[in-house]
Design a protein around this motif. Sequence first.
Motif, PDB file in Angstrom:
ATOM      1  N   VAL A 391       0.810  -1.157   0.002  1.00 34.18           N
ATOM      2  CA  VAL A 391       0.098  -0.161  -0.211  1.00 34.18           C
ATOM      3  C   VAL A 391       0.840   1.377   0.061  1.00 34.18           C
ATOM      4  CG1 VAL A 391      -1.694   1.516   1.281  1.00 34.18           C
ATOM      5  CG2 VAL A 391      -1.949  -1.185   0.965  1.00 34.18           C
ATOM      6  N   PHE A 392       1.772   1.379   0.941  1.00 41.15           N
ATOM      7  CA  PHE A 392       2.671   2.369   0.807  1.00 41.15           C
ATOM      8  C   PHE A 392       3.452   2.818  -0.698  1.00 41.15           C
ATOM      9  CE2 PHE A 392       3.560   1.810   5.720  1.00 41.15           C
ATOM     10  CZ  PHE A 392       2.482   2.363   6.030  1.00 41.15           C
ATOM     11  N   ARG A 393       4.053   1.772  -1.181  1.00 41.73           N
ATOM     12  CA  ARG A 393       4.524   1.819  -2.290  1.00 41.73           C
ATOM     13  C   ARG A 393       3.679   2.126  -3.665  1.00 41.73           C
ATOM     14  NH1 ARG A 393       8.358   4.183  -5.404  1.00 41.73           N
ATOM     15  NH2 ARG A 393       9.214   2.688  -7.294  1.00 41.73           N
ATOM     16  N   ARG A 394       2.691   1.342  -3.767  1.00 41.02           N
ATOM     17  CA  ARG A 394       1.813   1.309  -5.127  1.00 41.02           C
ATOM     18  C   ARG A 394       0.624   2.170  -4.963  1.00 41.02           C
ATOM     19  NH1 ARG A 394       2.984  -2.930  -8.184  1.00 41.02           N
ATOM     20  NH2 ARG A 394       1.661  -2.032  -9.785  1.00 41.02           N
ATOM     21  N   LEU A 395       0.168   2.436  -3.564  1.00 39.20           N
ATOM     22  CA  LEU A 395      -0.943   3.202  -3.629  1.00 39.20           C
ATOM     23  C   LEU A 395      -0.760   4.634  -3.150  1.00 39.20           C
ATOM     24  CD1 LEU A 395      -4.037   2.839  -4.124  1.00 39.20           C
ATOM     25  CD2 LEU A 395      -4.274   2.587  -1.655  1.00 39.20           C
ATOM     26  N   TRP A 396       0.331   4.755  -2.611  1.00 38.69           N
ATOM     27  CA  TRP A 396       0.367   6.215  -1.931  1.00 38.69           C
ATOM     28  C   TRP A 396       1.747   6.715  -2.359  1.00 38.69           C
ATOM     29  CZ3 TRP A 396      -0.386   5.314   4.115  1.00 38.69           C
ATOM     30  CH2 TRP A 396      -1.842   5.012   4.199  1.00 38.69           C
ATOM     31  N   ASN A 397       2.533   5.911  -3.205  1.00 38.18           N
ATOM     32  CA  ASN A 397       3.823   6.127  -4.137  1.00 38.18           C
ATOM     33  C   ASN A 397       4.754   6.748  -3.071  1.00 38.18           C
ATOM     34  OD1 ASN A 397       2.364   5.870  -6.631  1.00 38.18           O
ATOM     35  ND2 ASN A 397       1.178   7.827  -6.256  1.00 38.18           N
ATOM     36  N   TRP A 398       5.027   6.335  -1.910  1.00 35.45           N
ATOM     37  CA  TRP A 398       6.151   6.387  -1.282  1.00 35.45           C
ATOM     38  C   TRP A 398       7.377   5.989  -2.045  1.00 35.45           C
ATOM     39  CZ3 TRP A 398       5.553   5.274   4.819  1.00 35.45           C
ATOM     40  CH2 TRP A 398       4.426   6.077   5.176  1.00 35.45           C
ATOM     41  N   SER A 399       8.626   6.425  -1.518  1.00 40.59           N
ATOM     42  CA  SER A 399       9.680   6.226  -2.468  1.00 40.59           C
ATOM     43  C   SER A 399      10.105   4.862  -1.847  1.00 40.59           C
ATOM     44  CB  SER A 399      10.881   7.260  -2.034  1.00 40.59           C
ATOM     45  OG  SER A 399      11.345   7.105  -0.683  1.00 40.59           O
ATOM     46  N   ARG A 400      10.827   4.294  -3.159  1.00 39.41           N
ATOM     47  CA  ARG A 400      11.417   3.002  -2.754  1.00 39.41           C
ATOM     48  C   ARG A 400      12.074   2.605  -1.430  1.00 39.41           C
ATOM     49  NH1 ARG A 400      11.527  -1.374  -6.529  1.00 39.41           N
ATOM     50  NH2 ARG A 400      11.198   0.103  -8.041  1.00 39.41           N
ATOM     51  N   ALA A 401      12.982   3.684  -1.311  1.00 42.85           N
ATOM     52  CA  ALA A 401      14.020   3.665  -0.171  1.00 42.85           C
ATOM     53  C   ALA A 401      13.270   3.554   1.242  1.00 42.85           C
ATOM     54  CB  ALA A 401      15.123   4.901  -0.242  1.00 42.85           C
ATOM     55  N   LYS A 402      12.219   4.448   1.087  1.00 45.42           N
ATOM     56  CA  LYS A 402      11.622   4.795   2.542  1.00 45.42           C
ATOM     57  C   LYS A 402      10.707   3.484   2.714  1.00 45.42           C
ATOM     58  CE  LYS A 402       8.017   7.919   4.389  1.00 45.42           C
ATOM     59  NZ  LYS A 402       7.257   9.068   4.254  1.00 45.42           N
ATOM     60  N   VAL A 403      10.025   2.969   1.655  1.00 50.03           N
ATOM     61  CA  VAL A 403       9.374   1.635   2.077  1.00 50.03           C
ATOM     62  C   VAL A 403      10.373   0.630   2.549  1.00 50.03           C
ATOM     63  CG1 VAL A 403       7.975  -0.165   0.891  1.00 50.03           C
ATOM     64  CG2 VAL A 403       7.575   2.147   0.374  1.00 50.03           C
ATOM     65  N   LEU A 404      11.225   0.325   1.984  1.00 52.20           N
ATOM     66  CA  LEU A 404      12.382  -0.605   2.537  1.00 52.20           C
ATOM     67  C   LEU A 404      12.754  -0.278   3.548  1.00 52.20           C
ATOM     68  CD1 LEU A 404      14.419  -1.223  -0.916  1.00 52.20           C
ATOM     69  CD2 LEU A 404      12.587  -2.861   0.180  1.00 52.20           C
ATOM     70  N   ALA A 405      12.998   1.044   3.924  1.00 49.09           N
ATOM     71  CA  ALA A 405      13.523   1.144   5.355  1.00 49.09           C
ATOM     72  C   ALA A 405      12.666   0.834   6.517  1.00 49.09           C
ATOM     73  CB  ALA A 405      13.908   2.751   5.454  1.00 49.09           C
ATOM     74  N   ILE A 406      11.409   1.332   6.281  1.00 49.52           N
ATOM     75  CA  ILE A 406      10.339   1.043   7.136  1.00 49.52           C
ATOM     76  C   ILE A 406       9.909  -0.628   7.048  1.00 49.52           C
ATOM     77  CG2 ILE A 406       8.139   1.746   7.935  1.00 49.52           C
ATOM     78  CD1 ILE A 406       8.561   4.521   6.627  1.00 49.52           C
ATOM     79  N   GLY A 407       9.598  -1.022   5.810  1.00 42.76           N
ATOM     80  CA  GLY A 407       9.163  -2.130   5.696  1.00 42.76           C
ATOM     81  C   GLY A 407       9.955  -3.350   6.319  1.00 42.76           C
ATOM     82  N   LEU A 408      11.442  -3.234   5.905  1.00 46.00           N
ATOM     83  CA  LEU A 408      12.293  -4.138   6.281  1.00 46.00           C
ATOM     84  C   LEU A 408      12.393  -4.210   7.711  1.00 46.00           C
ATOM     85  CD1 LEU A 408      14.578  -4.120   3.288  1.00 46.00           C
ATOM     86  CD2 LEU A 408      12.801  -5.823   3.740  1.00 46.00           C
ATOM     87  N   GLY A 409      12.309  -3.049   8.466  1.00 44.27           N
ATOM     88  CA  GLY A 409      12.254  -2.971   9.862  1.00 44.27           C
ATOM     89  C   GLY A 409      11.337  -3.705  10.456  1.00 44.27           C
ATOM     90  N   PHE A 410      10.017  -3.625   9.955  1.00 45.59           N
ATOM     91  CA  PHE A 410       8.819  -4.176  10.395  1.00 45.59           C
ATOM     92  C   PHE A 410       9.289  -5.815  10.113  1.00 45.59           C
ATOM     93  CE2 PHE A 410       5.927  -0.578   9.463  1.00 45.59           C
ATOM     94  CZ  PHE A 410       6.291  -0.004  10.560  1.00 45.59           C
ATOM     95  N   LEU A 411       9.415  -6.156   9.205  1.00 45.87           N
ATOM     96  CA  LEU A 411       9.741  -7.746   8.772  1.00 45.87           C
ATOM     97  C   LEU A 411      10.619  -8.209   9.531  1.00 45.87           C
ATOM     98  CD1 LEU A 411       9.132  -7.876   5.007  1.00 45.87           C
ATOM     99  CD2 LEU A 411       7.636  -8.827   6.710  1.00 45.87           C
ATOM    100  N   ALA A 412      11.982  -7.710   9.919  1.00 47.07           N
ATOM    101  CA  ALA A 412      12.854  -8.134  10.774  1.00 47.07           C
ATOM    102  C   ALA A 412      12.515  -8.656  12.029  1.00 47.07           C
ATOM    103  CB  ALA A 412      14.155  -6.977  10.935  1.00 47.07           C
ATOM    104  N   VAL A 413      11.628  -7.473  12.685  1.00 45.65           N
ATOM    105  CA  VAL A 413      11.015  -7.922  13.944  1.00 45.65           C
ATOM    106  C   VAL A 413      10.044  -9.017  13.907  1.00 45.65           C
ATOM    107  CG1 VAL A 413       9.833  -7.096  15.759  1.00 45.65           C
ATOM    108  CG2 VAL A 413      11.448  -5.691  14.834  1.00 45.65           C
ATOM    109  N   ASP A 414       9.077  -9.160  12.902  1.00 40.01           N
ATOM    110  CA  ASP A 414       8.060 -10.091  12.588  1.00 40.01           C
ATOM    111  C   ASP A 414       9.100 -11.252  12.523  1.00 40.01           C
ATOM    112  OD1 ASP A 414       6.309  -8.187  13.023  1.00 40.01           O
ATOM    113  OD2 ASP A 414       6.020  -8.032  11.077  1.00 40.01           O
ATOM    114  N   LEU A 415       9.677 -11.469  11.418  1.00 35.37           N
ATOM    115  CA  LEU A 415      10.485 -12.714  11.073  1.00 35.37           C
ATOM    116  C   LEU A 415      11.660 -13.363  12.325  1.00 35.37           C
ATOM    117  CD1 LEU A 415      11.600 -11.946   7.400  1.00 35.37           C
ATOM    118  CD2 LEU A 415       9.697 -13.549   8.206  1.00 35.37           C
ATOM    119  N   ALA A 416      11.994 -12.333  13.122  1.00 33.99           N
ATOM    120  CA  ALA A 416      12.760 -12.940  14.202  1.00 33.99           C
ATOM    121  C   ALA A 416      11.768 -13.569  15.545  1.00 33.99           C
ATOM    122  CB  ALA A 416      13.474 -11.815  15.084  1.00 33.99           C
TER     123      ALA A 416
END
Length: 628
Positions: A391-416
């Motif tokens: 949603v952040f990337r495709r619907l709200w057009n956030w930059s790829r770097a911003k989405v990766l920085a936030i999203g990968l942070g979330f996923l790192a915690v979730d996957l741990a």
Amino acid sequence: MNQDENPGGTQARIKALVLGAIGVVYGDIGTSPLYTIKQTFGVHGATPTEPNVLGVLSLVFWSLILVVSVKYAGFIMRADNKGEGGIMALTALAQRSVRSSQRGRWWIVMLGLFGAALFFGDGVITPAISVLGAVEGLEVMAPGLHRFIVPISAVIIVLLFAFQNRGTGKVGAVFAPIMIVWFLTLAVLGIWHISENPAVLRALSPHYAIAFFVHEKWVAFFTLGSVILAITGAEALYADMGHFGKKPIRYSWFGFVLPALVLNYFGQGALLIADPKAAENPLYLMVPQMLLVPMLVLATAAAVIASQAVISGAFSVTREAIQLGFLPRMRVRHTSREQMGQIYLPWINRMLLVLTLAVVLGFRSSDNLGAAYGIAVVGTMTIDSILVMIVFRRLWNWSRAKVLAIGLGFLAVDLAFLAANADKVEHGGWFPLVLGAAIFTMMATWRRGKELVVREVRQSGLALEPFIASIVAHPPLRVPGTAVFLTSNPGGVPNAMLHNLKHNKVLHERNVILTVETVDTPVAEADERIEVEALEDSFFKLTLRFGFAEDPDVPQTLLAVRECGLPFDLMDTTFFLSRESIVATDRPGMALWRDRLFMFMQRNAMPATAFFQIPGNRLIELGTQVEI
């Protein structure tokens, strides 16, 4: 209306919503102190030494901050679907962002379905673990009462589900006061024990969590599988956003619930440092002996409220899944004339009751259920992270770097958290996975089966416009009145119309080809609700659209079509419906066992006419056989 979208809302209204959120939204996460620390330092947990206690407290605190406060309250709650939240609303929002990619939509649907399936597992496990965790206070008062824990828990659960048909509105007025007393009690108990060992507050620093991992290594890593229990219920902040609004939920979390939980967890830690044997049941052992009975009653009430919130959530998710075409139609009863969201689904209630009782009788303690609970919760959270990145990337057009920085942070915690629960699969973690897989299979089969039925009907049907042309050229006998033919294929001739013409040799004066669609928003906009297309010879195409959180009342909506130049007199209108009889075959599409599962679900589904609230005395059903 969502409070956030109502700038003229009064302070009194916001306060009322804050109190309501405390009573409904936070029941699940609010009862986590009953079992989180107990599970973490239990028989198979970490040794309750001072460094380990400080490390676990630091992990709990920063999990509450990073996952609940930052991820859900800070970011995911921004992704509202016209004010609505939850896994199905987020799935619909993510689908909208990839309309041009059929494959992308398929993957999003599959993720959303599995997340919803895990949420149903949460709806089974939450009542079981919350009630068991509360009733286990009996053995603190008297160890000989241990044998009564399971029977008492089972009775409470039966009563809980038996009262669901009365609706949350009947008991909702007492939810907030009870939960306020509960959170204040947690805070007071925490402050009391912290005052005896203020040094425990050092665990606010992430240094102690890091030191815990450095010294204990794999023990610390697998401890995350128990720490996850502290954030169960985080999904509720997002799922209940449509009922209370973002601001009230955030105000109640940061201003009241979060401080109370942190104080209690640190108080339990202070008790463990002073007396490691308190790991048997730290919350109840914080309580003075003379107050154990009131605490037991209060904890049980809080557990019932936590269960009620999750059960109501399961009802809401089920209705959304039905409207979006992922589950068969079921009877939905409204339990409040004022609140649209207060609903009761008898079939789902019975299913949850049977499964919850089976869980209580099978696992028999909150410790045994901890592994199952953790996997269900972290699985849904991981899917939320993936969908919100889309949603952040495709619907709200956030930059790829911003989405990766936030999203990968979330996923790192979730996957741990997910990896830390991997070793618990054989100790109970299999249950939500098996239950989730079963529900996912049913939802995917129903969706695919409906697609195959529509495909067969379209391939075997006649095109509408050439048919009308033939009617104009060779007019049959016309009878007064209006005929409405319900169909999922507006471009084809409904089978009911063909049968009526073939067997009765007549057509009505006006013929309406009606299609009912569900849009990917909670409520359909006024300008998209009704679409009318006039064809030749008094034929009309009519499309009615409803949101996935609405109840489709076709007769009532038809009255509004009068404004579109197609007046309806329901006393002069007859509804025609083709009822498909499904035949399972070895045709390509689905495996034979899935065909048979779809047949079973289709036979037991609520009739479309009842679901669309079409009066039986104005209805003619004509059968047709469809092979899939």
